[in-house]
Design a protein around this motif. Structure first.
Motif, PDB file in Angstrom:
ATOM      1  N   TRP A  72       0.794  -1.226   0.000  1.00 58.06           N
ATOM      2  CA  TRP A  72       0.000   0.000   0.000  1.00 58.06           C
ATOM      3  C   TRP A  72       0.825   1.275   0.000  1.00 58.06           C
ATOM      4  O   TRP A  72       0.403   2.288  -0.567  1.00 58.06           O
ATOM      5  CB  TRP A  72      -0.989  -0.021   1.165  1.00 58.06           C
ATOM      6  N   GLN A  73       1.987   1.254   0.583  1.00 58.80           N
ATOM      7  CA  GLN A  73       2.853   2.437   0.498  1.00 58.80           C
ATOM      8  C   GLN A  73       3.256   2.682  -0.944  1.00 58.80           C
ATOM      9  O   GLN A  73       3.274   3.830  -1.416  1.00 58.80           O
ATOM     10  CB  GLN A  73       4.092   2.256   1.378  1.00 58.80           C
ATOM     11  N   SER A  76       0.389   4.256  -2.719  1.00 59.02           N
ATOM     12  CA  SER A  76       0.214   5.664  -2.336  1.00 59.02           C
ATOM     13  C   SER A  76       1.229   6.573  -3.010  1.00 59.02           C
ATOM     14  O   SER A  76       0.978   7.763  -3.214  1.00 59.02           O
ATOM     15  CB  SER A  76       0.320   5.817  -0.813  1.00 59.02           C
ATOM     16  N   GLU A  77       2.393   6.009  -3.377  1.00 55.73           N
ATOM     17  CA  GLU A  77       3.459   6.801  -3.997  1.00 55.73           C
ATOM     18  C   GLU A  77       3.461   6.694  -5.516  1.00 55.73           C
ATOM     19  O   GLU A  77       4.313   7.286  -6.182  1.00 55.73           O
ATOM     20  CB  GLU A  77       4.811   6.330  -3.441  1.00 55.73           C
ATOM     21  N   LEU A  98      -3.851   5.151   4.948  1.00 55.25           N
ATOM     22  CA  LEU A  98      -3.548   5.829   3.694  1.00 55.25           C
ATOM     23  C   LEU A  98      -4.820   6.231   2.957  1.00 55.25           C
ATOM     24  O   LEU A  98      -4.898   7.302   2.360  1.00 55.25           O
ATOM     25  CB  LEU A  98      -2.678   4.929   2.809  1.00 55.25           C
ATOM     26  N   ASN A  99      -5.842   5.376   3.021  1.00 58.73           N
ATOM     27  CA  ASN A  99      -7.117   5.706   2.392  1.00 58.73           C
ATOM     28  C   ASN A  99      -7.768   6.905   3.091  1.00 58.73           C
ATOM     29  O   ASN A  99      -8.259   7.828   2.431  1.00 58.73           O
ATOM     30  CB  ASN A  99      -8.035   4.487   2.429  1.00 58.73           C
ATOM     31  N   ALA A 101      -6.291   9.221   4.656  1.00 62.71           N
ATOM     32  CA  ALA A 101      -5.489  10.413   4.383  1.00 62.71           C
ATOM     33  C   ALA A 101      -5.578  10.845   2.922  1.00 62.71           C
ATOM     34  O   ALA A 101      -4.955  11.843   2.527  1.00 62.71           O
ATOM     35  CB  ALA A 101      -4.032  10.147   4.757  1.00 62.71           C
ATOM     36  N   LYS A 103      -4.477   9.156   0.341  1.00 58.46           N
ATOM     37  CA  LYS A 103      -3.292   8.740  -0.412  1.00 58.46           C
ATOM     38  C   LYS A 103      -3.498   7.441  -1.184  1.00 58.46           C
ATOM     39  O   LYS A 103      -2.658   7.063  -2.001  1.00 58.46           O
ATOM     40  CB  LYS A 103      -2.100   8.600   0.543  1.00 58.46           C
ATOM     41  N   VAL A 104      -4.577   6.747  -0.907  1.00 57.47           N
ATOM     42  CA  VAL A 104      -5.013   5.586  -1.695  1.00 57.47           C
ATOM     43  C   VAL A 104      -6.507   5.755  -1.926  1.00 57.47           C
ATOM     44  O   VAL A 104      -7.250   6.020  -0.982  1.00 57.47           O
ATOM     45  CB  VAL A 104      -4.735   4.248  -0.968  1.00 57.47           C
ATOM     46  N   GLU A 105      -6.954   5.600  -3.181  1.00 59.27           N
ATOM     47  CA  GLU A 105      -8.355   5.848  -3.505  1.00 59.27           C
ATOM     48  C   GLU A 105      -9.123   4.542  -3.699  1.00 59.27           C
ATOM     49  O   GLU A 105      -8.684   3.653  -4.418  1.00 59.27           O
ATOM     50  CB  GLU A 105      -8.461   6.680  -4.785  1.00 59.27           C
ATOM     51  N   TRP A 258      -3.744   4.461  -6.860  1.00 57.92           N
ATOM     52  CA  TRP A 258      -2.998   5.682  -6.578  1.00 57.92           C
ATOM     53  C   TRP A 258      -3.882   6.868  -6.968  1.00 57.92           C
ATOM     54  O   TRP A 258      -4.443   6.899  -8.072  1.00 57.92           O
ATOM     55  CB  TRP A 258      -1.722   5.669  -7.405  1.00 57.92           C
ATOM     56  N   PRO A 259      -4.071   7.850  -6.092  1.00 55.69           N
ATOM     57  CA  PRO A 259      -4.971   8.955  -6.406  1.00 55.69           C
ATOM     58  C   PRO A 259      -4.584   9.737  -7.657  1.00 55.69           C
ATOM     59  O   PRO A 259      -5.442  10.361  -8.285  1.00 55.69           O
ATOM     60  CB  PRO A 259      -4.890   9.836  -5.154  1.00 55.69           C
TER      61      PRO A 259
END
Length: 320
Positions: A72-73, A76-77, A98-99, A101, A103-105, A258-259
């Protein structure tokens, strides 16, 4: 086998008509979209089908092998751009954080009707009278004991990378079992095959959709009814992998990305967001790979060729 993969067009078109689709720009079509490939056959089939749809739209696709629990990191990147089959029952705290925040959609439901739980082949009910009621396991644990677990029974849990739902439940339910993680999805299937052939006792954590459910006529143990209150057990916190002393909550299966996907590849975002795959569609394909021994790429290619009317309208609506 071709006829097995042929689907009813009307169902798909009805679902498609209920979805608002619109054409979008392709975006950075010369840069590959990186799709995560995880450890189980169904996910690989789902991802290959989605990847072909993106390629049909004019994109380059790269399939990247990734550990389900620790990817997941990277998502997010933007090191991984999308994960096509995410099971809500065993996503990590890292995904949730992360979701939350942004950072993951979450890209919505995949379409699989999923269930997880303790399963056993039919002959095991003769070795443990009282099944499928979970309380029966309290009285016949000795029948499942092995040299590794004595005096407790043996429960085959998910592979270690997928979490410890079996170990958590036998602890909270007070069952005299020891959970041992399977090495892989294939190792779990091998356990079922050996148990059926030799009529040996077996209790394992498993899921559907999976071809093995039908192939081995697997039965689910009736654990205490799963509720959201149980799932949010204060001993573990909200929406943790364990659900206290109750059954698995029906699992939501969805897509995540990834957003930055939306802005970098707008049409790809539309395709992935509107892509669905049902249990009835996926399960025969899993059998073709795991039972018939066909390569995943060949099985998905055959399905895609036979079902153009199922998936092509989604691509066309996003690109034309």
């Amino acid at each position: 086998m071709r006829n097995i993969y042929k689907l009813g067009i009307s169902t798909c078109l009805a679902a498609l008509s209920a979805t608002v689709l619109h054409a979008a720009e392709l975006g950075a079509k010369d840069e590959p979209i990186k799709l995560a490939i995880n450890e189980w056959t169904g996910q690989q089939i789902t991802t290959r089908i989605a990847g072909h749809m993106l390629e049909t739209a004019g994109y380059k696709v790269e399939y990247v092998t990734a550990g389900y629990q620790n990817m997941w990191q990277a998502v997010s990147e933007g090191q991984l751009d999308a994960a096509m089959e995410v099971w809500g029952s065993n996503v990590t705290d890292q995904y949730r954080q992360l979701n939350k925040a942004g950072k993951v959609e979450d890209l919505g439901e995949l379409g699989l009707v999923a269930r997880e739980g303790f399963v056993y082949p039919p002959h095991v009910a003769e070795l443990c009278p009282g099944l499928p009621a979970w309380e029966a396991l309290k009285d016949c644990a000795a029948a499942f004991a092995t040299a590794e677990t004595l005096p407790n029974g043996r429960l085959v849990d998910y592979p270690g990378e997928w979490g410890t739902p079996g170990a958590d439940r036998i602890k909270t339910l007070g069952l005299p079992f020891k959970a041992l993680p399977a090495g892989s999805e294939g190792a779990l299937v091998a356990e079922f095959r050996a148990s059926v052939e030799r009529k040996t006792p077996l209790i394992a954590v498993f899921w559907q959709p999976h071809w093995a459910i039908a192939a081995f006529d697997l039965k689910f143990v009736e654990l205490p009814k799963g509720t959201q209150e149980c799932y949010d057990d204060p001993a573990y916190g909200p929406n943790k992998d364990v659900t206290g002393d109750c059954d698995f909550i029906p699992t939501r299966v969805f897509k995540a990305a990834w957003p930055g996907l939306k802005d970098k590849w707008p049409a790809a975002y539309e395709i992935i967001k509107n892509f669905t795959l049902t249990t009835e569609q996926q399960q025969p394909l899993m059998g073709a790979v795991d039972v018939d021994g066909k390569p995943t790429e060949a099985v998905t290619a055959e399905w895609l060729s036979a079902n153009t009317d199922t998936w092509k309208p989604i691509v066309d609506a996003a690109t034309k």
